[in-house]
Design an enzyme around this catalytic site. Sequence first.
Site, PDB file in Angstrom:
ATOM      1  N   ASN A  89      -2.281 -14.071  -1.515  1.00 27.63           N
ATOM      2  CA  ASN A  89      -3.634 -14.082  -2.051  1.00 27.63           C
ATOM      3  C   ASN A  89      -3.588 -14.123  -3.570  1.00 27.63           C
ATOM      4  O   ASN A  89      -2.824 -13.392  -4.193  1.00 27.63           O
ATOM      5  CB  ASN A  89      -4.393 -12.830  -1.606  1.00 27.63           C
ATOM      6  CG  ASN A  89      -4.693 -12.832  -0.129  1.00 27.63           C
ATOM      7  OD1 ASN A  89      -5.036 -13.872   0.428  1.00 27.63           O
ATOM      8  ND2 ASN A  89      -4.553 -11.685   0.515  1.00 27.63           N
ATOM      9  N   HIS A 102       2.817 -10.204  -3.530  1.00 29.89           N
ATOM     10  CA  HIS A 102       3.225  -9.675  -2.222  1.00 29.89           C
ATOM     11  C   HIS A 102       2.909 -10.705  -1.152  1.00 29.89           C
ATOM     12  O   HIS A 102       1.809 -11.241  -1.083  1.00 29.89           O
ATOM     13  CB  HIS A 102       2.580  -8.324  -1.904  1.00 29.89           C
ATOM     14  CG  HIS A 102       1.101  -8.238  -2.091  1.00 29.89           C
ATOM     15  ND1 HIS A 102       0.487  -8.231  -3.323  1.00 29.89           N
ATOM     16  CD2 HIS A 102       0.084  -8.133  -1.185  1.00 29.89           C
ATOM     17  CE1 HIS A 102      -0.824  -8.136  -3.170  1.00 29.89           C
ATOM     18  NE2 HIS A 102      -1.096  -8.081  -1.883  1.00 29.89           N
ATOM     19  N   HIS A 104       2.261 -11.353   2.567  1.00 24.69           N
ATOM     20  CA  HIS A 104       1.892 -10.736   3.843  1.00 24.69           C
ATOM     21  C   HIS A 104       2.649 -11.436   4.974  1.00 24.69           C
ATOM     22  O   HIS A 104       2.659 -12.672   5.040  1.00 24.69           O
ATOM     23  CB  HIS A 104       0.388 -10.884   4.111  1.00 24.69           C
ATOM     24  CG  HIS A 104      -0.491 -10.099   3.192  1.00 24.69           C
ATOM     25  ND1 HIS A 104      -0.935  -8.837   3.477  1.00 24.69           N
ATOM     26  CD2 HIS A 104      -1.011 -10.408   1.981  1.00 24.69           C
ATOM     27  CE1 HIS A 104      -1.703  -8.391   2.490  1.00 24.69           C
ATOM     28  NE2 HIS A 104      -1.773  -9.330   1.571  1.00 24.69           N
TER      29      HIS A 104
END
Lengths: 116, 116
Positions: A89, A102, A104
Amino acid sequence: MKDGDCLFCKIIAEEIPADVIFDRGGVIAFRDVNPQAPLHALVVPKDHVRDAAAVDASHGSLLVELIGAANEIAEADGVDASGYRLVLNVGADAGQTVFHLHLHVIGGRPMAWPPG
Amino acid sequence: MKDGDCLFCKIIAEEIPADVIFDRGGVIAFRDVNPQAPLHALVVPKDHVRDAAAVDASHGSLLVELIGAANEIAEADGVDASGYRLVLNVGADAGQTVFHLHLHVIGGRPMAWPPG
């Protein structure tokens, strides 16, 4: 490089606990505190990188490590054959809340389309 | 390396038309034929790589190119400030339908969570 105000930097520094399931080379992974599927982990570089928009030519081996870790986690959790979704994101429309890159890793159930 | 039965290899070979918006180095990008947001593009390596599970240590510069292309497309479409989501699907649970690595770049509207 650490960012003193960054939640994930604090997890990496073991100042904040997390359910760490992978720690090798330049990356660490831990389970999401608000899991959206049976497998929901975050793979994170140990060095502070803000997000995918900040990725540059120096990050090739880091990206290989991030995706390699995701693949190993999927295998360890037994979802490598059934499938999994990898999500990055960037910014408000995507709902990014922690500004430390990060990846996911989500699996263990059929996922809908669109992806949010 | 091409796979003769692969839809995306045929697009790359210009045997099947697509709305190509990026073509540089080892990657090409085109708009998804079933867009799920105002921006919905697929960034694809020109060489056939099955999916993220097939990524190995040789793919570092390719991954930098894929994410760099996604960032440039987001900027060109004016969603770099509002945000965008990058998605890689692996296998059936994630809804992978074309077995040629493709990075979904989705933006231009607020996105929900979970990502599918």
